[in-house]
Every structure is written in C-alpha cells, then in structure tokens.
Motif scaffolding. Structure first.
Motif, mmCIF file in Angstrom:
data_model
loop_
_atom_site.group_PDB
_atom_site.id
_atom_site.type_symbol
_atom_site.label_atom_id
_atom_site.label_comp_id
_atom_site.label_asym_id
_atom_site.label_seq_id
_atom_site.Cartn_x
_atom_site.Cartn_y
_atom_site.Cartn_z
ATOM 1 N N ALA A 3 -2.304 5.604 -5.034
ATOM 2 C CA ALA A 3 -2.884 5.144 -3.769
ATOM 3 C C ALA A 3 -4.283 4.609 -4.014
ATOM 4 O O ALA A 3 -5.045 5.171 -4.795
ATOM 5 N N ARG A 33 0.842 -1.209 0.000
ATOM 6 C CA ARG A 33 0.000 0.000 0.000
ATOM 7 C C ARG A 33 0.878 1.260 0.000
ATOM 8 O O ARG A 33 0.620 2.209 -0.738
ATOM 9 N N ASN A 34 1.910 1.249 0.842
ATOM 10 C CA ASN A 34 2.813 2.411 0.932
ATOM 11 C C ASN A 34 3.531 2.654 -0.390
ATOM 12 O O ASN A 34 3.666 3.790 -0.839
ATOM 13 N N LYS A 87 1.182 4.187 -2.818
ATOM 14 C CA LYS A 87 0.949 5.597 -2.471
ATOM 15 C C LYS A 87 2.116 6.450 -2.982
ATOM 16 O O LYS A 87 1.925 7.493 -3.603
ATOM 17 N N GLN A 88 3.336 5.970 -2.698
ATOM 18 C CA GLN A 88 4.523 6.721 -3.139
ATOM 19 C C GLN A 88 4.625 6.788 -4.655
ATOM 20 O O GLN A 88 5.227 7.713 -5.199
#
Length: 204
Positions: free
Chosen positions: A50, A41-42, A45-46
């Motif tokens: 996301a 997930r991170n 997002k980056q």
C-alpha cells in the motif's frame, strides 16, 4: 495518504513487487487495458505494498496525473460537461499549444500558456483547466485512470519525426517501426510521470 512521499521502493521485497505488478496487470487486462486509479491502489494494498507509487510498477503500466497528450483520433467525452461548455476557439488553442509542445505538455504549463489561473475570466467561467481539458475531444488527460502501456500508446498521436514507409509487400515493417516508436514515447512518459505521481492536489 501522507506515507506516499516517503515510500522506500528499495525496501520492497522483489517477490512482493512482482506479485503487485501481476495483480495490477490482471485488473488492467480485465478492464480492456484501463481501470480507475482507485482499483490499482486497492490491488497494491492487497499485495501488501500500500502506498507504493504506481510508476514503480514498471514500463507495462502507465499513469500520469500531470500531463496532457494529443490523441491519435478525437474521442467524444464520456459525459456531457457540467457547467459552461468551453468554446471551440479555446479548445483549439489548447490543442495547438499541446501540438506545438510535441504532443505532450504538463497541465501546469498549459495553465500558464492559456492564462487560466484562479481569478481569471476563463477560470471563473469554466472552472479549473483540468476540468476544461476533459471536454476537448483531441486531448488525452486521465488523472484518475491507469492504463497498460499498449492501451496508452493506442491513444497517442504518432510522433512528428516518424516517417511512414509505404511497403509494397504489406505493412509488417511499418508496424514494427511504429511499435518501437510508441514504446519509446511511453517509456519517456512513464519516467517523467514518475515525479508527479503522488503529488498533493492531483485529485482536485
């Protein structure tokens, strides 16, 4: 988050999708072929995507919050279970049902087959079936982890229909065959896992 269900994959710039895939694969490779769902997930997002379903990353990435698989070899659970230990007899019943289903079954179907609904004695004693399954060495159920397709395939029991050919001159042909079969299993799993990817109560 709520946006997951309405995520429009067709609106994603292909270059951004490629960047996201590369970022996630890098995280997976660093973890030896697996990592937490949160890490993915991170990374998404980056990468500026996301909320994108993990299944949209393609065939190289495996995730399912809804399916239980038969392992190729038993694996002792990483940590001792909290609360009541599930009796061997019940564990074997889960393994048999999964085996009869062809080595793969939805957790919801297993709940039905085991009669493990809220309010039943089993549920009262051992909590949710999701928790109970994690105690069974022969079963693979990892709703909080993401894997490379290759790492996932290594966990799986071979499909029944595959015949092992003993070759006098070594096992090259056999390995190729196995790889193809595993890839087919993985692809089917990824396609089916798609639907349950972002379902509501999976993290429970």
């Amino acid at each position: 988050g709520g946006q997951a269900s309405t995520f429009d994959i067709s609106a994603v710039d292909p270059a951004a999708l490629e960047r996201a895939r590369a970022a996630v694969l890098a995280v997976l490779e660093a973890g030896g072929g697996e990592c937490s769902r949160q890490s993915v997930r991170n990374a998404l997002k980056q990468s500026g995507v996301a909320g994108m379903p993990i299944s949209a990353l393609g065939r190289e990435v495996f995730f399912s919050g809804t399916e239980v698989y038969l392992r190729s070899a038993p694996v002792q659970p990483a940590k001792a279970p909290s609360g009541n230990i599930v009796p061997e007899e019940l564990q074997q019943q889960m393994v048999e049902i999964t085996r009869e289903a062809g080595g793969k079954i939805f957790i919801s179907q297993l709940v039905e087959r085991m009669s493990w609904h809220p309010g039943t004695e089993r549920y009262e004693q051992h909590g949710t079936l999701k928790k109970a399954v994690s105690q069974v060495p022969e079963l693979f159920y990892e709703p909080r982890k993401v894997f490379t397709a290759a790492a996932f395939a290594r966990q799986l029991a071979p499909a029944k229909r595959r015949k092992r050919k003993q070759k006098a001159d070594g096992s090259d042909g056999e390995a190729e065959e196995e790889g193809d079969a595993d890839q087919a299993v993985v692809t089917a799993a990824v396609v089916e896992a798609d639907a349950g990817d972002e379902g509501g109560g999976l993290g429970a």
